[in-house]
Design an enzyme around this catalytic site. Structure first.
Site, PDB file in Angstrom:
ATOM      1  N   VAL A  34      11.343  -9.524  -2.603  1.00 12.73           N
ATOM      2  CA  VAL A  34      12.595 -10.089  -3.063  1.00 12.73           C
ATOM      3  C   VAL A  34      13.364 -10.644  -1.939  1.00 12.73           C
ATOM      4  CG1 VAL A  34      14.938  -9.146  -3.661  1.00 12.73           C
ATOM      5  CG2 VAL A  34      12.698  -8.144  -4.613  1.00 12.73           C
ATOM      6  N   LYS A 204       8.248  -4.224 -32.001  1.00 11.01           N
ATOM      7  CA  LYS A 204       7.550  -5.065 -30.915  1.00 11.01           C
ATOM      8  C   LYS A 204       7.161  -6.308 -31.755  1.00 11.01           C
ATOM      9  CE  LYS A 204       5.568  -1.138 -28.038  1.00 11.01           C
ATOM     10  NZ  LYS A 204       4.516  -0.123 -28.323  1.00 11.01           N
ATOM     11  N   GLY A 307       2.695   4.992 -21.171  1.00 12.21           N
ATOM     12  CA  GLY A 307       2.631   5.817 -20.083  1.00 12.21           C
ATOM     13  C   GLY A 307       3.622   5.483 -19.064  1.00 12.21           C
TER      14      GLY A 307
END
Lengths: 432, 432
Positions: A34, A204, A307
């Site tokens: 970053v 989705k 998950g």
């Protein structure tokens, strides 16, 4: 230069706690990638007592105040559901804070509103984790394929239904039995409605179609059928014609012929696909998305669709991107709705059907049945007739026709005296 | 707002002409996606007479002058090879012009130098098309997985060798015969050295490893074996143990045990992989890359790895990104080399071997052979012995061991009197 970027984490369930752990475990790498340290400023949860394993001083029940804190630069929303996620994300964006979300339901319902808020504030709204978990998919669609024209996006985007259908194929079990096994193993939730009735896949599909076709598509625009009506007989009939049954999310650009412009068809339903199709071998709880583009040709993306850890991986990838954009004073490539194509209703969408019929085995039956297809202007691609005694089985695969014509044909067949039973009806995809 | 962004196109072969066509055909979409029209300012070629189909006023033989033109904002390099591409890209970057390249050889040789030039000028150097053609791969590795730790990247990244190995498996043909067929069909070039000796795959492996592990890796760091020594017998032995032979580009993070830090192993060689592995079914001229990450788990990316249109799709995706960055006054996420891990030599890299031996079938032979493995501290995973008369076949698959120990074992076996012949030796990947 070393002042950390501060993140408000909204929600600390399976995904949130994995995000928290990854931010801590990979602190050095995140700093390098970053350009500054990334720190969690606070974690909003409903019941702090349920989270004994996280740093207690970070916990708060006041999500609104956390989002509003002056020292919070970025917001990660992993609560799920519509409210309070929607209000919190809007508050963050309006306060000039980029947001990373895993919230498919919200993005599918309210994408345009949220994107408009992000664009107005000049900040980012990223949500790679909302579709197909860890699989890098939204960024490739939005950016890598930005110089191409997409034709179709076909995905297996719900692990629960894919596990159930895989088990039905492997064991010959019926739907109820396979669902019970999935529930026992934790692959299906106690209330599996969102998965098995296709709501999760439809959300989705709406997100994928919006990105793929530069057109706002909401969950309510998506035609949806779940898998509860898929029978052991359907699965067996599929195997007989070299196919397997999958719950597919299908987003297509459809040419309108003599009308103006193309339209977009978005649908979720079980379908037979050839076992040679790249999606056919995607088993168990895995997800995969197959893409056809004008120039790129066929592509496929495969991986874990759910998950805590896989979803957290996608969240962190987005977090690095929005953090870098913030430091650069820029915002990334958002979705665009410039094409604004019409969404085609399922009745007008070209599909193909497989039908298995038990018929009387006597002269003229095939002609009668074939005539019913012709009467609805449905062309037959293949037919197989097997006689056994005074009965026969007819297995018919049609060519492409408007879905309304196909369903009208099936309804008419069910009423014909020579048809003793319709043993399997499923759409077929991916046949050449 | 409507002043177009001007692109210098360097090279106009198969890829360049496809880029040119896509920019023209998709002009409206590109304008909408970028925010401004994108126009080709000029096309540098060596022999203008060879390009009768492109707008003649755009052609020039002076690539340097084209890159330097004040009105050129962005440069697309699809010449290939080291020079003059290298000089031209450096000149463009130094002049503050972002570059999109499809040049795997150059990026694999000189990546750090070129990236440094881009970073210094604050512009972009993108090259999605350099690896696996149309498959969105570098952007997902660089960005989508930026919050994760990669363990392995294993790719089928050369279509020519994959076609040859696929045909050997399908027909039982030897290498020479399958190569001749590939040449006839245009899947292999007249001089196929770069493909069949693994140079092309090694360049791609270097690029993948650099991005995956935040470590500069050059083509010369990559261990490389081609497929010309793969025999029909190797392919047949692979089938006997449920495997198939593929040329793999393997980039791995290896734990160094008691030494400091991890290292990176990068290698290209043929290997047996189980037919159940996601890469095993990637046939013909397709490419696929399999990725293992700590949190995301297993991912796979699949698509067309070569050809004018697919490669041009990747070039245009990059072009949209660098054009948007230029308009935003920002630059995108470049690769980082902060981890700077050591590159591990092949001798120290853990691998597994399959060996098929013809041996004398008499007492003690298996013990003698097994002793040779043990002497080199190579542990045997499976062994199968089939007797036929006074001879026997031994098929051995080892556990993981340093490659040097494995090759020393094979060399020793070749010298043993009881070993009548070593009929197949290949590394094995993807076995659990």
């Amino acid at each position: 230069m070393t002042k950390p970027l501060k993140v408000a984490l909204l929600g600390c369930g399976t995904v949130g706690s994995a995000v928290l752990r990854l931010i801590s475990e990979q602190a050095d790498d995140l700093t390098a990638r970053v350009g500054r340290p990334v720190e969690v400023a606070g974690i909003a949860v409903r019941r702090p007592a349920h989270h004994p394993d996280v740093p207690q001083h970070l916990l708060t029940t006041d999500a609104e105040a956390l989002v509003a804190r002056d020292d919070v630069d970025l917001v990660v929303e992993v609560i799920g559901g519509i409210e309070p996620a929607r209000t919190l994300i809007l508050a963050a964006l309006e306060a000039g804070k980029s947001v990373v979300s895993a919230n498919k339901a919200l993005l599918a319902d309210d994408g345009p509103l949220l994107h408009a808020a992000a664009a107005k504030a000049g900040v980012d709204l990223y949500y790679e984790a909302a579709v197909a978990g860890a699989i890098p998919l939204l960024r490739p669609l939005r950016e890598s394929l930005a110089g191409d024209q997409l034709r179709r996006v076909v995905g297996i985007v719900n692990g629960t239904t894919n596990y159930i259908l895989s088990r039905m194929a492997e064991t010959g079990a019926g739907f109820a039995e396979a669902l019970a096994e999935a529930t026992d193993l934790g692959y299906a939730e106690a209330d599996p409605t969102a998965d098995i009735d296709g709501f999760d896949a439809a959300a989705k599909a709406a997100i994928l179609a919006s990105l793929a076709f530069h057109t706002p598509v909401s969950a309510i625009d998506v035609y949806r059928e779940g898998i509860s009506a898929v029978s052991a007989s359907d699965v067996a009939r599929a195997a007989e014609i070299g196919c397997t049954v999958k719950l597919l999310a299908i987003c297509e650009r459809v040419e309108n012929g003599n009308e103006d412009g193309d339209s977009v068809a978005v649908r979720v339903h079980p379908a037979m696909i050839p076992t040679t199709h790249p999606l056919a071998s995607v088993g168990g709880a895995f997800n995969a998305v197959y893409v056809e583009a004008e120039a790129a040709g066929q592509l496929m993306f495969y991986g874990q669709g759910a998950g805590g850890e896989p979803t957290a991986s996608a969240v962190l990838g987005d977090l690095v991107a929005v953090a870098r954009n913030r430091l650069a004073g820029a915002s990334g490539q958002g979705p665009t709705g410039y094409a604004n194509l019409a969404v085609r209703p399922i009745a007008d969408t070209p599909t193909r059907y497989h039908v298995s019929l038990d018929v009387a085995d006597r002269p003229g039956v095939l002609a009668t049945v074939a005539h019913e297809f012709a009467r609805h202007e449905v062309s037959i691609a293949t037919v197989r007739q097997d006689g056994h005694g005074d009965a026969a089985t007819l297995v018919i695969v049609t060519h492409s026709a408007p879905d309304a014509a196909l369903s009208a044909t099936i309804a008419a067949l069910r009423d014909m005296p020579v048809v003793r039973g319709v043993t399997s009806v499923l759409r077929v995809e991916g046949l050449s």
